[in-house]
Design an enzyme around this catalytic site. Sequence first.
Site, PDB file in Angstrom:
ATOM      1  N   ILE A  50       0.822  -1.208   0.000  1.00  0.00           N
ATOM      2  CA  ILE A  50       0.000   0.000   0.000  1.00  0.00           C
ATOM      3  C   ILE A  50       0.864   1.270   0.000  1.00  0.00           C
ATOM      4  O   ILE A  50       0.393   2.339  -0.395  1.00  0.00           O
ATOM      5  CB  ILE A  50      -0.967  -0.033   1.211  1.00  0.00           C
ATOM      6  CG1 ILE A  50      -2.195   0.805   0.966  1.00  0.00           C
ATOM      7  CG2 ILE A  50      -0.258   0.348   2.505  1.00  0.00           C
ATOM      8  CD1 ILE A  50      -3.320   0.549   1.964  1.00  0.00           C
ATOM      9  N   ASN A 110      11.191  -8.527   7.493  1.00  0.00           N
ATOM     10  CA  ASN A 110      11.502  -7.907   8.781  1.00  0.00           C
ATOM     11  C   ASN A 110      10.979  -8.787   9.904  1.00  0.00           C
ATOM     12  O   ASN A 110       9.840  -9.255   9.860  1.00  0.00           O
ATOM     13  CB  ASN A 110      10.863  -6.519   8.854  1.00  0.00           C
ATOM     14  CG  ASN A 110      11.483  -5.548   7.852  1.00  0.00           C
ATOM     15  OD1 ASN A 110      12.701  -5.483   7.729  1.00  0.00           O
ATOM     16  ND2 ASN A 110      10.652  -4.816   7.138  1.00  0.00           N
ATOM     17  N   GLN A 125       9.359  -4.642  12.170  1.00  0.00           N
ATOM     18  CA  GLN A 125       8.226  -5.430  11.663  1.00  0.00           C
ATOM     19  C   GLN A 125       6.932  -4.813  12.180  1.00  0.00           C
ATOM     20  O   GLN A 125       6.807  -4.529  13.374  1.00  0.00           O
ATOM     21  CB  GLN A 125       8.330  -6.884  12.141  1.00  0.00           C
ATOM     22  CG  GLN A 125       7.205  -7.754  11.587  1.00  0.00           C
ATOM     23  CD  GLN A 125       7.269  -9.199  12.076  1.00  0.00           C
ATOM     24  OE1 GLN A 125       8.105  -9.547  12.908  1.00  0.00           O
ATOM     25  NE2 GLN A 125       6.383 -10.036  11.557  1.00  0.00           N
ATOM     26  N   HIS A 130       5.854 -11.920   5.715  1.00  0.00           N
ATOM     27  CA  HIS A 130       5.744 -11.367   4.364  1.00  0.00           C
ATOM     28  C   HIS A 130       7.136 -11.042   3.851  1.00  0.00           C
ATOM     29  O   HIS A 130       8.014 -10.623   4.598  1.00  0.00           O
ATOM     30  CB  HIS A 130       4.847 -10.128   4.327  1.00  0.00           C
ATOM     31  CG  HIS A 130       5.171  -9.089   5.368  1.00  0.00           C
ATOM     32  ND1 HIS A 130       4.789  -9.230   6.676  1.00  0.00           N
ATOM     33  CD2 HIS A 130       5.857  -7.936   5.294  1.00  0.00           C
ATOM     34  CE1 HIS A 130       5.217  -8.188   7.368  1.00  0.00           C
ATOM     35  NE2 HIS A 130       5.877  -7.384   6.564  1.00  0.00           N
ATOM     36  N   HIS A 178       9.060  -8.671   1.253  1.00  0.00           N
ATOM     37  CA  HIS A 178       9.002  -7.502   0.374  1.00  0.00           C
ATOM     38  C   HIS A 178       9.835  -7.843  -0.865  1.00  0.00           C
ATOM     39  O   HIS A 178      11.025  -8.161  -0.745  1.00  0.00           O
ATOM     40  CB  HIS A 178       9.632  -6.286   1.039  1.00  0.00           C
ATOM     41  CG  HIS A 178       8.957  -5.835   2.303  1.00  0.00           C
ATOM     42  ND1 HIS A 178       8.112  -4.747   2.350  1.00  0.00           N
ATOM     43  CD2 HIS A 178       9.023  -6.316   3.575  1.00  0.00           C
ATOM     44  CE1 HIS A 178       7.693  -4.578   3.604  1.00  0.00           C
ATOM     45  NE2 HIS A 178       8.228  -5.518   4.366  1.00  0.00           N
TER      46      HIS A 178
HETATM   47  P1  5GP Z   1       6.729  -4.642   7.713  1.00  0.00           P
HETATM   48  O1  5GP Z   1       6.961  -3.264   8.237  1.00  0.00           O
HETATM   49  O2  5GP Z   1       5.949  -5.477   8.714  1.00  0.00           O
HETATM   50  O3  5GP Z   1       7.949  -5.320   7.215  1.00  0.00           O
HETATM   51  O4  5GP Z   1       5.853  -4.466   6.413  1.00  0.00           O
HETATM   52  C1  5GP Z   1       4.479  -4.294   6.394  1.00  0.00           C
HETATM   53  C2  5GP Z   1       4.125  -3.733   5.043  1.00  0.00           C
HETATM   54  O5  5GP Z   1       2.744  -3.869   4.866  1.00  0.00           O
HETATM   55  C3  5GP Z   1       4.465  -2.246   4.894  1.00  0.00           C
HETATM   56  O6  5GP Z   1       5.358  -2.058   3.801  1.00  0.00           O
HETATM   57  C4  5GP Z   1       3.103  -1.595   4.648  1.00  0.00           C
HETATM   58  O7  5GP Z   1       3.146  -0.541   3.719  1.00  0.00           O
HETATM   59  C5  5GP Z   1       2.258  -2.751   4.163  1.00  0.00           C
HETATM   60  N1  5GP Z   1       0.848  -2.652   4.495  1.00  0.00           N
HETATM   61  C6  5GP Z   1       0.312  -2.315   5.699  1.00  0.00           C
HETATM   62  N2  5GP Z   1      -1.021  -2.345   5.643  1.00  0.00           N
HETATM   63  C7  5GP Z   1      -1.340  -2.713   4.369  1.00  0.00           C
HETATM   64  C8  5GP Z   1      -2.594  -2.909   3.706  1.00  0.00           C
HETATM   65  O8  5GP Z   1      -3.690  -2.760   4.253  1.00  0.00           O
HETATM   66  N3  5GP Z   1      -2.534  -3.269   2.395  1.00  0.00           N
HETATM   67  C9  5GP Z   1      -1.346  -3.424   1.730  1.00  0.00           C
HETATM   68  N4  5GP Z   1      -1.410  -3.767   0.450  1.00  0.00           N
HETATM   69  N5  5GP Z   1      -0.157  -3.254   2.333  1.00  0.00           N
HETATM   70  C10 5GP Z   1      -0.153  -2.906   3.646  1.00  0.00           C
END
Ligand code: 5GP
Length: 111
Positions: free
Chosen positions: A31, A84, A91, A97, A99
């Site tokens: 997003i 992460n 995280q 997930h 990236h």
């Molecule tokens: P983290 O910080 O846990 O490694 O990554 C989480 C990722 O999820 C972030 O890059 C963030 O932009 C993405 N994200 C969070 N909420 C949503 C959502 O509702 N939809 C989508 N498509 N991505 C999301």
Amino acid sequence: MSDCLFCRIIRGEIPAQLIYEDEHAVAFRDINPQAPVHVLVIPRQHIPSIAHLEGDVCNQQMAAIRRVAEQEGIAESGFRVVTNHGPDAQQSVFHLHWHVLGGRALGWPPG
Ligand code: 5GP
Ligand code: ZN
């Protein structure tokens, strides 16, 4: 995990730009993209992070990542895969997930 954001995306309860799915994995656009291609590849099964990853799931996830990179046209030009885990890595969603980032020259170190 009924209240997990990414489990809800898998169930179709929250909209997302899905670009790939198979028996084991789902992929959708981040997003808040950090590169022209920024896709999140996730297991269908709820796994909190890489620290909980076991067995065949790892191979299944890597296969999905490779297919996403090919589909997005970045398999040759290059791409980066980041996951992460925990507070130091910031995280923010506790469903594993990956990236998948590409479509531009990526700086290193990532910060
Ligand atoms: P983290 O910080 O846990 O490694 O990554 C989480 C990722 O999820 C972030 O890059 C963030 O932009 C993405 N994200 C969070 N909420 C949503 C959502 O509702 N939809 C989508 N498509 N991505 C999301
Ligand atoms: Zn989940």
